[in-house]
Design a protein around this motif. Sequence first.
Motif, PDB file in Angstrom:
ATOM      1  N   SER A  36       0.823  -1.205   0.000  1.00  0.00           N
ATOM      2  CA  SER A  36       0.000   0.000   0.000  1.00  0.00           C
ATOM      3  C   SER A  36       0.855   1.251   0.000  1.00  0.00           C
ATOM      4  N   LEU A  37       1.998   1.169   0.615  1.00  0.00           N
ATOM      5  CA  LEU A  37       2.891   2.319   0.565  1.00  0.00           C
ATOM      6  C   LEU A  37       4.203   1.886  -0.056  1.00  0.00           C
ATOM      7  N   ARG A  67       0.809  10.317  -2.349  1.00  0.00           N
ATOM      8  CA  ARG A  67       0.074   9.386  -1.508  1.00  0.00           C
ATOM      9  C   ARG A  67      -0.981   8.657  -2.319  1.00  0.00           C
ATOM     10  N   GLN A  68      -1.636   9.391  -3.201  1.00  0.00           N
ATOM     11  CA  GLN A  68      -2.646   8.768  -4.056  1.00  0.00           C
ATOM     12  C   GLN A  68      -2.018   7.704  -4.932  1.00  0.00           C
ATOM     13  N   ALA A  71      -0.841   4.511  -3.102  1.00  0.00           N
ATOM     14  CA  ALA A  71      -1.882   3.664  -2.533  1.00  0.00           C
ATOM     15  C   ALA A  71      -2.360   2.620  -3.534  1.00  0.00           C
TER      16      ALA A  71
ATOM     17  N   ASP B  87      -4.332   9.829   7.803  1.00  0.00           N
ATOM     18  CA  ASP B  87      -3.731  10.338   6.568  1.00  0.00           C
ATOM     19  C   ASP B  87      -4.140   9.522   5.352  1.00  0.00           C
ATOM     20  N   THR B  88      -4.307   8.238   5.559  1.00  0.00           N
ATOM     21  CA  THR B  88      -4.570   7.377   4.416  1.00  0.00           C
ATOM     22  C   THR B  88      -6.022   6.939   4.405  1.00  0.00           C
ATOM     23  N   TRP B  89      -6.407   6.422   3.279  1.00  0.00           N
ATOM     24  CA  TRP B  89      -7.767   5.900   3.119  1.00  0.00           C
ATOM     25  C   TRP B  89      -8.036   4.809   4.145  1.00  0.00           C
ATOM     26  N   GLU B  91      -6.731   4.346   7.011  1.00  0.00           N
ATOM     27  CA  GLU B  91      -6.866   4.909   8.359  1.00  0.00           C
ATOM     28  C   GLU B  91      -8.231   5.561   8.546  1.00  0.00           C
TER      29      GLU B  91
END
Lengths: 374, 163
Positions: A36-37, A67-68, A71, B87-89, B91
């Motif tokens: 995911s990261l 970040r998008q 992901a 911060d993230t989806w 989360e």
Amino acid sequence: MSDAQDREIRNADENLADDLLMDAILQGHHLDQQGSLDARVQRVMADVNAPASRLGISQRLHRQISRQLSAHRWGTAIAATLILAAGLATIMTISTTPTAVASLDQTLRLIEREDLTFRIELTKEQTAGATTIDRRFPRRERPSRRSGRSAPPIEQFDGAALHVRGPKYVLLGDRVLARGLAKGFDGETHWTNGPSEPAPRKDSGTRSPLIDQFFEFVTLDLHELIRDLRGGYDVEILGLESALTSDGVERQLVHHRANLRDASQTRLPLQIDLWTDADTGRLEAMDCHGVRFGRRDGTYEISLILENDSQLPDAWFDRQSHLPDPDRGGPRRRDHIGPGVGDPFPPPFPPPFPPPHPPKKNDDRDRRRPTQDP
Amino acid sequence: MVLAMLRSMVYDKNAVDDLFQETMITAWRTLDRYDEERPFGPWLRGIARFQTLAYYRKVKRLPTFDHAKVVNHLETRFDEIATRPGDTWEEKIDALDDCLQRLPEDARNIVVLHYEQDLTTEVIATRLRTSREAVKKRLQRARARLTDCFERKGLFHKLEPKS
């Protein structure tokens, strides 16, 4: 329409939207957990802050896009594209050697104008031995690089074919597990086809690592990315090299070497070797050394070896031409678009390699070719 | 979040991947048009929405539902999720695991079969010796329960009841 009816319809739409959203959430919950990261994407996106700074865009904004991207596995795919396109693009645009720049500019123009088909070879750096040009011209002495080597999933794409026409491209998996996987750009849309056979799943129950790794595999969308990407390579021409094709024709090749100026930028290949035809400037082979795939240990060498420059049918770059099975929708155009009914599409390449310069219309290369001593 | 929105609007998984990539590339190329005074998420989702409409035009197949109304409600839901901490989806929707645990066992099982084990409704129907429609209905009910759970936990605002 009465208020009651209107409210009922609105609620129906809202309920449907909630149902669709929960379906999407559940899909993502099980599909997106792995990787995911991806730190590699973050590094790439951090690097492309430079052109954005010129646009006056803040670092915060880029972190959001980063970040998008990170992901989702496509982020990795884009990152891989950026990395290798940047690698090639920057050595073509930022060079300390004007002669090298002129030579590679011609190479770039040809990439934009001709249909070129490359075979991709992927090698763990520790096992790398011979350079790509040894494989392009098989009469040169070279050690075997494949004996005794196991094939992790990413290496299943060793042997994949990359067809390029300017900004359009098609990348086709070759080996058993990768067969049917196809990724391309038809000039308008980026598309992807899944494998013809279900790929094995990881123990975690998430989707096949093979498919994910396919998306982070190299593509060369040079035309679109060249303008935006800048990096730092020192390019030099190492000299002319003679090579023999399988049918005994001697070729003169210009060997370029591009070295990364800032070795701390590990997202980029540390060194890129290119061989171009001395007469035409056509790219014959390329080695990218020190390529990292995500968090995997070690580095890979990615090689592109020109296999064919025959013109491909226009439909070759469409998604429909590479659908792995008929029930994915639409006719299998490969069955009836090829050069003749029953012929494979496109026709198989003449083994092992074509003559260096198949005769073409308006081709004045022979007049320009310097006389070679045998 | 963009990915979730695309998955909400487009059924074809390959197309979702392509649209996500197109959205990101478009966003990257048009960053200079983005107004930093405005929130970033809706801007990016607007691009995704546009790409989705273009996709439907290209495949010449319109969604069976009222696209605008459904997408407007989706936007509302995404705005609600965006205000959640994290911060993230993942989360932001961390309540999902708890909600899944609270599902009745049969509902949880069918969710696992469909989403985790990636079985089609047809295969599940065969395995459970029931009809495909029944499986789809049970999945829909499970999703509705999860939505209710999200509302109870404050992720979603509660919908007005039907008149």
